[in-house]
Write an enzyme that holds these catalytic residues in place. Structure first.
Site, PDB file in Angstrom:
ATOM      1  N   CYS A 197       0.830  -1.197   0.000  1.00 22.01           N
ATOM      2  CA  CYS A 197       0.000   0.000   0.000  1.00 22.01           C
ATOM      3  C   CYS A 197       0.869   1.253   0.000  1.00 22.01           C
ATOM      4  O   CYS A 197       1.716   1.428   0.892  1.00 22.01           O
ATOM      5  CB  CYS A 197      -0.892  -0.004   1.239  1.00 22.01           C
ATOM      6  N   CYS A 200       0.144   3.410   3.469  1.00 19.62           N
ATOM      7  CA  CYS A 200       0.662   3.065   4.794  1.00 19.62           C
ATOM      8  C   CYS A 200       1.779   2.027   4.761  1.00 19.62           C
ATOM      9  O   CYS A 200       2.403   1.766   5.789  1.00 19.62           O
ATOM     10  CB  CYS A 200      -0.475   2.558   5.669  1.00 19.62           C
ATOM     11  N   CYS A 213      -6.079  -2.351   0.800  1.00 23.42           N
ATOM     12  CA  CYS A 213      -5.041  -2.496   1.819  1.00 23.42           C
ATOM     13  C   CYS A 213      -5.610  -3.232   3.026  1.00 23.42           C
ATOM     14  O   CYS A 213      -6.744  -2.989   3.452  1.00 23.42           O
ATOM     15  CB  CYS A 213      -4.521  -1.129   2.240  1.00 23.42           C
ATOM     16  N   CYS A 216      -5.238  -0.308   6.152  1.00 20.74           N
ATOM     17  CA  CYS A 216      -5.813   1.042   6.180  1.00 20.74           C
ATOM     18  C   CYS A 216      -6.991   1.119   5.216  1.00 20.74           C
ATOM     19  O   CYS A 216      -7.413   0.118   4.650  1.00 20.74           O
ATOM     20  CB  CYS A 216      -4.753   2.105   5.882  1.00 20.74           C
ATOM     21  N   ASP A 334      21.575   1.340 -16.412  1.00 25.18           N
ATOM     22  CA  ASP A 334      21.511   0.114 -15.614  1.00 25.18           C
ATOM     23  C   ASP A 334      20.641  -0.921 -16.319  1.00 25.18           C
ATOM     24  O   ASP A 334      19.468  -0.684 -16.587  1.00 25.18           O
ATOM     25  CB  ASP A 334      20.926   0.458 -14.242  1.00 25.18           C
TER      26      ASP A 334
END
Length: 410
Positions: A197, A200, A213, A216, A334
């Protein structure tokens, strides 16, 4: 254009000249150099050129060039549309696109993800389309959670109308501070960057298309537009067939998002759909070039999510495929992201590996137990394939090199 201050008019004129010279010299379409000179002479040129226009910003990790083209096509019935059709998606490219169409009341601008806050502030765009976020050039662009957070801050309290993919948790989080949001459910095929999430940090639970989530309140909002297979359901409940020339599920997602955007300008789906169906290729993507009896189809894939979508549109096995990887500035230096791509889907096909970082690619293919041949130059792979169809998947600069060699058809 005559309403611009004299300094701005001079900046536009010199930018156009630089663009034209760049094209004549074979250095590209000139969008970047023209915009760079214009902004050097007038730092407020983007704001001035945006005034009194109705603008759409299109941003995502994957699909923004294609979706920009689809939206511009669908809006063409309204009149001239200014757009950065060749993918120059930073302020320099935006300046060039708007300067090239001084009489256009409408504009559709592809925007690099990290430039959304700046360009939104400069242009005060009417609509912002946010489609997906996944890992891409992390050595240059940074963590995607940071990008989502910047979107979230830029949209907080903004008057612009946001159209966003509610199936992507990061996009949903970034868009959810906006005053007006149209949510579109177009799927999320690459989920490896959104298991947690963004609100949170807790785990996200998924049940079919729904996600929420565990710790939350953050959850998938109710969609206004829904894509299911090759059909799209609009807010009123009417369902439309999405008949596109562009292949694959990703382009069906792009088409559904385009419909949601143009509806905000009063364009009904019945009018937009035929115009979406006319788009056959975008800046070389999906173009087929004939060369010595081979029909070479060019596919662009810049990151793990993009490779997943490219695999989705390959000719059926055992169709041959060439993979080409560079690691120049526009690609990101990269190449460790190659290890996030599941190349096992290529088993049973003739596969060639080329490009400047072909050794990196070869190591990854070997680890995936995919039989392949490594070649120094794509010409060796093309001529090794019997006459017929050949798919070529390449990242950005490798794609442009191949496109230049075998034809720049759009």
């Amino acid at each position: 254009m005559s309403d611009l201050p004299l300094r701005s008019q001079l900046a536009v004129a010199l930018g156009r000249t630089a663009s034209r010279m760049s094209r004549l010299a074979g250095r590209g379409d000139g969008s970047v150099i023209g915009g760079k000179i214009g902004l050097k002479l007038d730092p407020e040129l983007l704001t001035r050129l945006s005034a009194d226009r109705k603008l759409v910003l299109v941003s995502a990790t994957n699909g923004k060039t294609t979706t920009t083209r689809l939206i511009a096509s669908a809006m063409s019935g309204l009149g001239e549309v200014a757009t950065n059709a060749f993918g120059a998606n930073m302020p320099t490219g935006h300046v060039s696109a708007l300067a090239a169409a001084p009489g256009a009341q409408y504009g559709v601008l592809e925007c690099d993800e990290k430039y959304v806050p700046l360009v939104l502030r400069e242009t005060r765009a009417n609509v912002v389309l946010l489609m997906n976020l996944s890992r891409d050039q992390m050595d240059r662009a940074g963590e995607i959670w940071q990008l989502a957070g910047k979107w979230r801050k830029a949209l907080d309290g903004a008057e612009t109308h946001v159209v966003a993919n509610c199936d992507d948790p990061l996009v949903t989080w970034g868009a959810s501070t906006a005053k007006k949001v149209t949510w579109v459910a177009v799927g999320q095929h690459w989920k490896e960057d959104s298991w947690c999430c963004p609100e949170c940090g807790g785990p996200l639970d998924r049940d079919g298309s729904h996600w929420a989530c565990r710790q939350c309140h953050f959850a998938r909002p109710k969609p206004d537009w829904i894509l299911h297979g090759d059909r799209v359901t609009a807010p009123g409940g009417h369902t439309y067939a999405l008949d596109l020339q562009l292949p694959g599920r990703a382009n069906r997602s792009n088409g559904a998002m385009a419909l949601a955007v143009v509806s905000l300008f009063g364009i009904p789906a019945e009018q937009a759909l035929p115009l979406l169906g006319k788009v056959a290729s975008v800046a070389g993507r999906y173009t087929t070039v004939s060369y010595q009896g081979r029909d070479i189809r060019l596919l662009l894939a810049k990151n793990p999510a993009g490779w997943l979508e490219a695999f989705d549109v390959l000719e059926p096995a055992p169709g041959p495929v060439v993979l080409s990887i560079n690691a120049q500035g526009p690609d990101g230096r990269d190449t460790s992201w190659l290890w996030d791509v599941d190349y096992r889907v290529l088993k049973g096909r003739p596969v060639w590996a080329t490009g400047e970082r072909r050794l990196d690619l070869a190591t990854r293919l070997e680890a995936a137990e995919v039989d392949f041949r490594m070649v120094d130059d794509i010409e060796q792979a093309v001529l090794a394939v019997p006459p017929g169809k050949l798919d070529v998947i390449a990242n950005y600069t490798a794609f442009q090199d191949i496109r230049t060699r075998y034809g720049r058809a759009l």
